[in-house]
Design an enzyme around this catalytic site. Structure first.
Site, short mmCIF file in Angstrom:
data_model
loop_
_atom_site.label_atom_id
_atom_site.label_comp_id
_atom_site.label_asym_id
_atom_site.label_seq_id
_atom_site.Cartn_x
_atom_site.Cartn_y
_atom_site.Cartn_z
N CYS A 67 0.87 -1.17 0.00
CA CYS A 67 0.00 0.00 0.00
C CYS A 67 0.91 1.23 0.00
O CYS A 67 1.66 1.44 0.94
CB CYS A 67 -0.86 -0.06 1.26
N CYS A 77 -6.00 0.86 6.96
CA CYS A 77 -6.52 1.94 6.12
C CYS A 77 -6.87 3.16 6.96
O CYS A 77 -7.58 3.04 7.96
CB CYS A 77 -7.84 1.55 5.47
#
Ligand code: SAH
Ligand code: SF4
Length: 407
Positions: free
Chosen positions: A131, A377
């Site tokens: 990510c 996240c």
């Protein structure tokens, strides 16, 4: 100039003359570097190909290892450039194997201490996902997102985006002839550690369009880092005018951070919605180049307790997405210090997911990963702000001094 004894005893202030790094550069950027050191134009293309292979395929960190390049040129390259990657200032490993790296970027000027950003590696049974961040912080202020509270923001350069993947490959022993560090997850199918990339770290990638586009060019090049465009997902909070160009120029997979089915609520959660409301956003999605059942758009929906998680909202979500080849990704809200939201209860998430599933959509609930190290996240937020406060103070002092001199 006469120096006082005290001053003379101090080592002379070293001029900060950093050699620029070639790591992360595009082919054009490498050709420029070769031009700077006088490599004749007709030779450059071949030299770029060689550098490319060593830097991106083999991941070498030292020009001396580039044995296909003559000693003279190697020495010249080393004199003017480095192959440095951003400095890893912290590495955290979660109990679930997720790894988070805090990376310090090279300073952009004399007053810059080097911005810090985070990137996260998430190992799964069938894939390893990295990510990456596209900006330091984020100018948008989604109310449920930690990154949105970071004040200092700047776009990352192409090199700074590409080198996140290079650092991760380096740390995981994911370049040929490198060994994996102790405790690293080793893919059992002989595949590479990092098989997928998601632009879901810090920042809004479509506000850094050129940087992200060029970085994807380098990352997906099959002579080098070789990560196919179908394995790269760009997530956006909904920068409508850039969605078509993203499909046309980058050809990656698209993820949309939807999070609400009514404009009134989405205006609050994702303030950018006031500029580009749901209807316009979904219209841009319908027109996304290359869309098909095999290339679906992922709609992300963060589950916020009592805010957006009712049965009626699940049904409305399905209605809204009708006709768009879509996947729906339900994300349990990841809390961070000071947030006003809570994650929906597990039964609520299951019920919501069931409604979506019955309507014919795959609706995986994203298992939160690395929560213990604030790597999930929306939890990313570097300490750059503190540095920036100091930098601002120095800048103000400079300005004050300059003003005094001027008067
Ligand atoms: N700026 C881009 C990409 C980075 S955010 C975007 O907004 O899409 C990546 C994903 O994490 C987005 O779907 C975002 O809405 C989600 N997210 C942000 N904060 C979160 C949190 N606290 N918990 C769960 N997901 C979050
Ligand atoms: Fe920025 Fe995405 Fe966070 Fe919104 S969710 S503040 S767009 S990083």
């Amino acid at each position: 100039m006469n120096l006082s004894v005290a001053e003379a005893a101090l080592p002379a202030a070293e001029p900060v003359m950093r050699r620029p790094s070639l790591a992360g550069r595009t082919r054009a950027g490498l050709a420029e570097a070769l031009a700077e050191i006088g490599v004749p134009e007709k030779e450059r293309r071949m030299r770029v190909g060689q550098l490319w292979n060593w830097i991106y395929h083999y991941g070498v960190r030292d020009f001396q290892e580039m044995t296909t390049i003559g000693k003279g040129l190697r020495a010249q390259l080393a004199e003017h450039f480095t192959l440095d990657l951003p400095e890893v200032t912290a590495e955290q490993v979660s109990t679930d194997g997720t790894r988070k790296w805090l990376l310090r970027m090279a300073p952009t000027g004399p007053r810059d201490r080097g911005a810090e950003i985070e990137c996260v590696y998430i190992p799964e049974v069938d894939r390893g996902t990295l990510c990456v961040s596209s900006q330091v912080g984020c100018t948008l202020t989604c109310t449920f997102c930690h990154t949105g509270t970071q004040r200092l923001v700047r776009n990352l350069t192409t090199e700074e985006i590409v080198t996140q993947l290079m650092v991760a490959r380096d740390r995981l022993g994911d370049f040929p002839n490198r060994s994996a560090p102790e405790g690293a997850f080793v893919p059992n199918d002989g595949g590479r550690f990092i098989s997928n990339i998601v632009f879901m770290g810090m920042g809004e990638p479509l506000y850094n369009f050129d940087g992200v586009r060029d970085a994807i060019g380098v990352i997906s090049d099959d002579q080098g880092l070789s990560l196919g465009r179908r394995r790269i997902t760009v997530s956006t909070s909904g920068v409508v005018p850039q969605i078509g160009p993203l499909g046309g120029e980058m050809g990656t997979m698209l993820a949309i951070s939807l999070h609400a089915v009514r404009d009134e609520l989405r205006n609050e959660l994702v303030p950018l919605n006031k500029k580009y409301p749901i209807k316009d956003l979904l219209e841009a999605c319908r027109n996304y180049p290359g869309l098909s059942n095999a290339k679906r758009i992922t709609f992300e929906y963060v589950m916020l307790k009592g805010v957006n998680d009712s049965d009626a909202e699940a049904r409305e979500l399905v209605r809204l997405l009708k006709g768009i080849p879509a996947k729906i990704n339900l994300i349990p809200f990841n809390p961070w210090p000071g947030t006003r939201y809570e994650c929906s209860d597990w039964e609520r998430i299951e019920r919501f997911s069931e409604i979506v599933f019955k309507a014919g959509y795959a609706s995986p609930v994203r298992t939160p990963r690395g929560r213990d190290i604030l790597a999930a996240c929306g939890q990313l937020k570097s300490e750059t702000e503190k540095l920036s406060a100091r930098a601002r103070l120095m800048l103000e002092q400079d300005e004050a001094e300059a003003a005094t001199v001027a008067h």
